[in-house]
Design a protein around this motif. Structure first.
Motif, PDB file in Angstrom:
ATOM      1  N   ASP A  47       0.833  -1.205   0.000  1.00  0.00           N
ATOM      2  CA  ASP A  47       0.000   0.000   0.000  1.00  0.00           C
ATOM      3  C   ASP A  47       0.870   1.257   0.000  1.00  0.00           C
ATOM      4  OD1 ASP A  47       0.691  -0.872   2.684  1.00  0.00           O
ATOM      5  OD2 ASP A  47      -0.530   0.792   3.405  1.00  0.00           O
ATOM      6  N   VAL A  48       1.986   1.182   0.751  1.00  0.00           N
ATOM      7  CA  VAL A  48       2.900   2.333   0.803  1.00  0.00           C
ATOM      8  C   VAL A  48       3.575   2.524  -0.559  1.00  0.00           C
ATOM      9  CG1 VAL A  48       5.025   3.217   1.853  1.00  0.00           C
ATOM     10  CG2 VAL A  48       3.296   2.116   3.279  1.00  0.00           C
ATOM     11  N   GLU A  49       4.013   1.430  -1.159  1.00  0.00           N
ATOM     12  CA  GLU A  49       4.678   1.521  -2.463  1.00  0.00           C
ATOM     13  C   GLU A  49       3.746   2.144  -3.508  1.00  0.00           C
ATOM     14  OE1 GLU A  49       6.230  -2.270  -3.663  1.00  0.00           O
ATOM     15  OE2 GLU A  49       7.445  -2.506  -1.865  1.00  0.00           O
ATOM     16  N   ILE A  50       2.505   1.699  -3.490  1.00  0.00           N
ATOM     17  CA  ILE A  50       1.546   2.200  -4.483  1.00  0.00           C
ATOM     18  C   ILE A  50       1.309   3.697  -4.315  1.00  0.00           C
ATOM     19  CG2 ILE A  50      -0.930   2.129  -5.059  1.00  0.00           C
ATOM     20  CD1 ILE A  50      -0.702  -0.945  -4.744  1.00  0.00           C
ATOM     21  N   SER A  51       1.182   4.139  -3.062  1.00  0.00           N
ATOM     22  CA  SER A  51       0.957   5.565  -2.831  1.00  0.00           C
ATOM     23  C   SER A  51       2.185   6.394  -3.198  1.00  0.00           C
ATOM     24  CB  SER A  51       0.582   5.812  -1.365  1.00  0.00           C
ATOM     25  OG  SER A  51      -0.743   5.413  -1.162  1.00  0.00           O
ATOM     26  N   ARG A  95      -0.850   1.122   9.972  1.00  0.00           N
ATOM     27  CA  ARG A  95      -2.150   1.103   9.299  1.00  0.00           C
ATOM     28  C   ARG A  95      -1.994   1.638   7.878  1.00  0.00           C
ATOM     29  NH1 ARG A  95      -4.270   6.128   8.918  1.00  0.00           N
ATOM     30  NH2 ARG A  95      -3.396   7.693  10.291  1.00  0.00           N
ATOM     31  N   ARG A  96      -2.942   1.253   7.039  1.00  0.00           N
ATOM     32  CA  ARG A  96      -2.907   1.689   5.654  1.00  0.00           C
ATOM     33  C   ARG A  96      -3.023   3.206   5.579  1.00  0.00           C
ATOM     34  NH1 ARG A  96      -6.928  -1.386   3.351  1.00  0.00           N
ATOM     35  NH2 ARG A  96      -5.445  -3.033   3.042  1.00  0.00           N
ATOM     36  N   GLY A  97      -2.272   3.797   4.687  1.00  0.00           N
ATOM     37  CA  GLY A  97      -2.318   5.246   4.547  1.00  0.00           C
ATOM     38  C   GLY A  97      -1.307   5.960   5.418  1.00  0.00           C
ATOM     39  N   SER A  98      -0.532   5.192   6.185  1.00  0.00           N
ATOM     40  CA  SER A  98       0.450   5.800   7.074  1.00  0.00           C
ATOM     41  C   SER A  98       1.756   5.011   6.974  1.00  0.00           C
ATOM     42  CB  SER A  98      -0.090   5.754   8.510  1.00  0.00           C
ATOM     43  OG  SER A  98       0.929   5.969   9.440  1.00  0.00           O
TER      44      SER A  98
ATOM     45  N   TYR B  79      -3.147  -5.833  -1.396  1.00  0.00           N
ATOM     46  CA  TYR B  79      -4.226  -6.620  -0.823  1.00  0.00           C
ATOM     47  C   TYR B  79      -3.969  -6.934   0.655  1.00  0.00           C
ATOM     48  CZ  TYR B  79      -0.822 -10.257  -1.820  1.00  0.00           C
ATOM     49  OH  TYR B  79       0.330 -10.972  -1.880  1.00  0.00           O
ATOM     50  N   ASP B  80      -3.077  -6.180   1.278  1.00  0.00           N
ATOM     51  CA  ASP B  80      -2.720  -6.454   2.672  1.00  0.00           C
ATOM     52  C   ASP B  80      -3.972  -6.463   3.548  1.00  0.00           C
ATOM     53  OD1 ASP B  80      -0.443  -5.855   1.328  1.00  0.00           O
ATOM     54  OD2 ASP B  80       0.047  -4.066   2.469  1.00  0.00           O
ATOM     55  N   ASN B  81      -4.184  -7.531   4.265  1.00  0.00           N
ATOM     56  CA  ASN B  81      -5.289  -7.657   5.234  1.00  0.00           C
ATOM     57  C   ASN B  81      -6.672  -7.434   4.632  1.00  0.00           C
ATOM     58  OD1 ASN B  81      -3.367  -8.017   7.303  1.00  0.00           O
ATOM     59  ND2 ASN B  81      -3.078  -5.794   7.377  1.00  0.00           N
ATOM     60  N   THR B  82      -6.838  -7.740   3.381  1.00  0.00           N
ATOM     61  CA  THR B  82      -8.168  -7.605   2.780  1.00  0.00           C
ATOM     62  C   THR B  82      -8.728  -8.994   2.494  1.00  0.00           C
ATOM     63  OG1 THR B  82      -7.288  -7.524   0.536  1.00  0.00           O
ATOM     64  CG2 THR B  82      -7.626  -5.418   1.648  1.00  0.00           C
ATOM     65  N   GLU B  83     -10.043  -9.045   2.346  1.00  0.00           N
ATOM     66  CA  GLU B  83     -10.677 -10.313   2.003  1.00  0.00           C
ATOM     67  C   GLU B  83     -10.360 -10.667   0.557  1.00  0.00           C
ATOM     68  OE1 GLU B  83     -14.800  -9.765   2.586  1.00  0.00           O
ATOM     69  OE2 GLU B  83     -14.615  -9.334   4.717  1.00  0.00           O
ATOM     70  N   LEU B  84     -10.462 -11.958   0.273  1.00  0.00           N
ATOM     71  CA  LEU B  84     -10.275 -12.399  -1.105  1.00  0.00           C
ATOM     72  C   LEU B  84     -11.311 -11.703  -1.986  1.00  0.00           C
ATOM     73  CD1 LEU B  84      -8.176 -14.519  -1.965  1.00  0.00           C
ATOM     74  CD2 LEU B  84     -10.031 -16.162  -2.162  1.00  0.00           C
TER      75      LEU B  84
END
Lengths: 145, 134
Positions: A47-51, A95-98, B79-84
């Motif tokens: 998520d960090v890489e994508i942002s 957490r995502r976004g941080s 997809y970290d910690n997300t549902e399939l």
């Protein structure tokens, strides 16, 4: 003056950026984004890489530098960009976004395959999108102050 | 009505950011969906389906990558910690296949919840095709 290093500092809520580059670096015309390197024993934060990618694309657009799709171009057309940015992240879980940790981005010439500039940024629960934008702005713009 | 219903369902669930380049304004009709970069599980097909629905609803012709598209969509997702079947973050880019240049980019991020991959594909491609409306 070749080999002399210019060190710049950027401040923002995402952290501060330090940039090393040889004197006389030119602004690239195009940049391919981004190849992240895996670090052993450090979990990747996709998520960090994508942002960071998104922030870096925005920085390139702001600087009127053409962003090139690395994966597509790399597979199909060969490098059409004169530079690419390679990233290394040493992130802590969060957490995502941080993002908390160290981000290093290198600007590499695709023709000579040499590092043109290197930006290091310490993130402390910062917004990775903003971090990518600030770091890439510092990296891509030789006149950045 | 269906695309609108999907859009209303996902509205408010994700942050969407559209990055326009100077080349973004050029018109196109044939769109290849998608290509190249993916990371993760098999949400790829769902992203593809959602994107193709958006493209069709907006009057674009969806073609294969090898079938002379004007522009190509490329996805990278987390997809970290997300549902399939869901994604957490998505970067979709619209690429000019001749120049290799990114024409427009859309970032979707959901800090607190997963985004259904089909809806994410729909939302991302709607942003890619429409851009920043003035």
């Amino acid at each position: 003056m070749r080999g002399a290093l210019a060190v710049l500092a950027f401040c923002g809520c995402a952290g501060s950026v330090s940039v090393e580059r040889p004197a006389g670096q030119l602004r690239p015309k195009s940049v391919a984004l981004i190849d992240f390197v895996s670090t052993p024993n450090v979990a990747r934060r996709a998520d960090v890489e994508i942002s960071i990618w998104a922030g870096c694309i925005a920085a390139a657009v702001e600087l009127d530098i053409r962003p090139v799709d690395y994966s597509y171009v790399g597979r199909t057309l060969g490098h059409r960009a004169d530079t690419l940015v390679r990233g290394r992240l040493e992130m802590q879980p969060g957490r995502r976004g941080s993002a908390t940790g160290i981000m290093t981005l290198e600007l590499i010439s695709t023709r000579e395959e040499v590092t043109l500039a290197k930006a290091v940024m310490k993130l402390d629960a910062g917004d990775p999108d903003l971090a990518g934008r600030l770091a890439c702005r510092a990296l891509l713009d030789p006149g950045a102050k | 009505v269906k695309p609108l219903a999907i859009l209303l369902l996902v509205a408010g669930c994700a942050n969407v950011r559209i990055i326009d380049t100077r080349a973004a304004a050029r018109s196109f009709t044939r769109l290849a969906v998608p290509t190249a970069s993916t990371r993760g599980r098999n949400e790829f097909q769902l992203l593809h389906d959602g994107c193709a629905s958006a493209a069709t609803a907006l009057g674009k012709t969806v073609v294969e990558t090898f079938d002379s598209p004007d522009l190509i969509v490329s996805f990278t997702y987390a997809y970290d910690n997300t549902e399939l079947g869901s994604v957490g973050s998505l970067l979709a880019t619209l690429v000019d296949p001749f120049a290799g240049t990114i024409v427009r980019a859309v970032e979707l991020d959901s800090p607190s919840a997963s985004i259904n991959a089909r809806d994410a594909g729909y939302q991302a491609c709607r942003g890619l095709i429409e851009g920043n409306k003035k």
